[in-house]
Design an enzyme around this catalytic site. Sequence first.
Site, short mmCIF file in Angstrom:
data_model
loop_
_atom_site.label_atom_id
_atom_site.label_comp_id
_atom_site.label_asym_id
_atom_site.label_seq_id
_atom_site.Cartn_x
_atom_site.Cartn_y
_atom_site.Cartn_z
N ASP A 198 0.86 -1.18 0.00
CA ASP A 198 0.00 0.00 0.00
C ASP A 198 0.90 1.23 0.00
OD1 ASP A 198 0.86 -0.27 2.65
OD2 ASP A 198 -1.05 0.31 3.53
N TYR A 222 3.10 4.63 0.74
CA TYR A 222 3.87 5.09 1.89
C TYR A 222 2.96 5.92 2.81
CZ TYR A 222 8.19 4.07 -0.78
OH TYR A 222 9.21 3.48 -1.49
N PHE A 281 6.22 2.17 -4.46
CA PHE A 281 7.64 2.35 -4.11
C PHE A 281 8.23 3.69 -4.53
CE2 PHE A 281 7.25 -2.36 -4.48
CZ PHE A 281 7.45 -2.66 -3.15
N HIS A 301 9.91 -8.85 0.31
CA HIS A 301 9.65 -7.41 0.20
C HIS A 301 10.95 -6.64 0.43
CE1 HIS A 301 7.90 -3.47 1.13
NE2 HIS A 301 6.83 -3.88 0.49
#
Length: 223
Positions: free
Chosen positions: A67, A69, A80, A190
Site C-alpha cells: 500500500d 507510503y 515504491f 519485500h
Amino acid sequence: MEIPLEDSWKHVLHDELSKPYFTALMQFVDQEYQLNPNAVFPAFTEIFAAFNACPFNEVKVVLIGQDPYPTKGHAHGFCFSIKADVQPFPKSLLNIFKALAFDLNIAKPNNGNLERWAKQGVLLLNCVLTVREGQPDSHAGKGWEQFTDGVIQHLNRRDQPLVFLLWGAKAISKASSIDKNKHKVLTAPHPSPLSAHRGFYACCHFSLTNQFLQSKGMKSIHW
C-alpha cells in the site's frame, strides 16, 4: 464521483467500476478524504496515477507493492516511488536501488521518482491504493484488494506475455490468478529492511525481466 482514470483503463475496467463493492469503496475513500483532508495519501487526484501513466495496451511489466507510503509527502500513486524533490529516500526504495546496483551495476539515481519506469510500460501497482498517515494497512480490507485482483485478471487475459514482479507476501498472493505458462512471474521478499536480507538484494529481477522481454521481441526496460 468522477474516477480520475485513463480512458483505456476505464474501458477495460468498466464492469469492475460498476460493481457494488467498488461503489462502497469509493464512498469510503471519499469520506476518508473529507474527514482527513491532509492525512490520507496519495492526493485524491493521484490515486490512479500508475494507470494514467501506463495505458492498458502499453503495459509490459507489472510491479506489485503493498500500500502507499504512510509518510506525508511520499506517496504519489506509484508503488515504491516518491516525487523527485523528496529526500531522504524511504528505506524500501533505497533497497530497490541496492538490488538494481547488484544486478545491473546501476548507480543510485539522484531522485526516487519511478515514473520513468511507468512511461516505459511498467505498471507500478499497489495492492491497496490509499492509506492514512502513519497507519500502514489502514485501508486494507475495504475493497482495494478486489479491485487490484480484477486489474490483474484483465492483464492476465491479454495475449501479449507480461512480466509480473511480486515482492512480499501480499504481492505474491496475487500469483494464483496469473497464467504462468504465458507470463513470467518473479517473486522475492519485500524490499523493506525487515525482509530484504532474505533474498531481495540478489533476486536479479531487473535483468531477468529484460531477458524475458527481449526473448518475446519487446524492448527492454531502461531501469
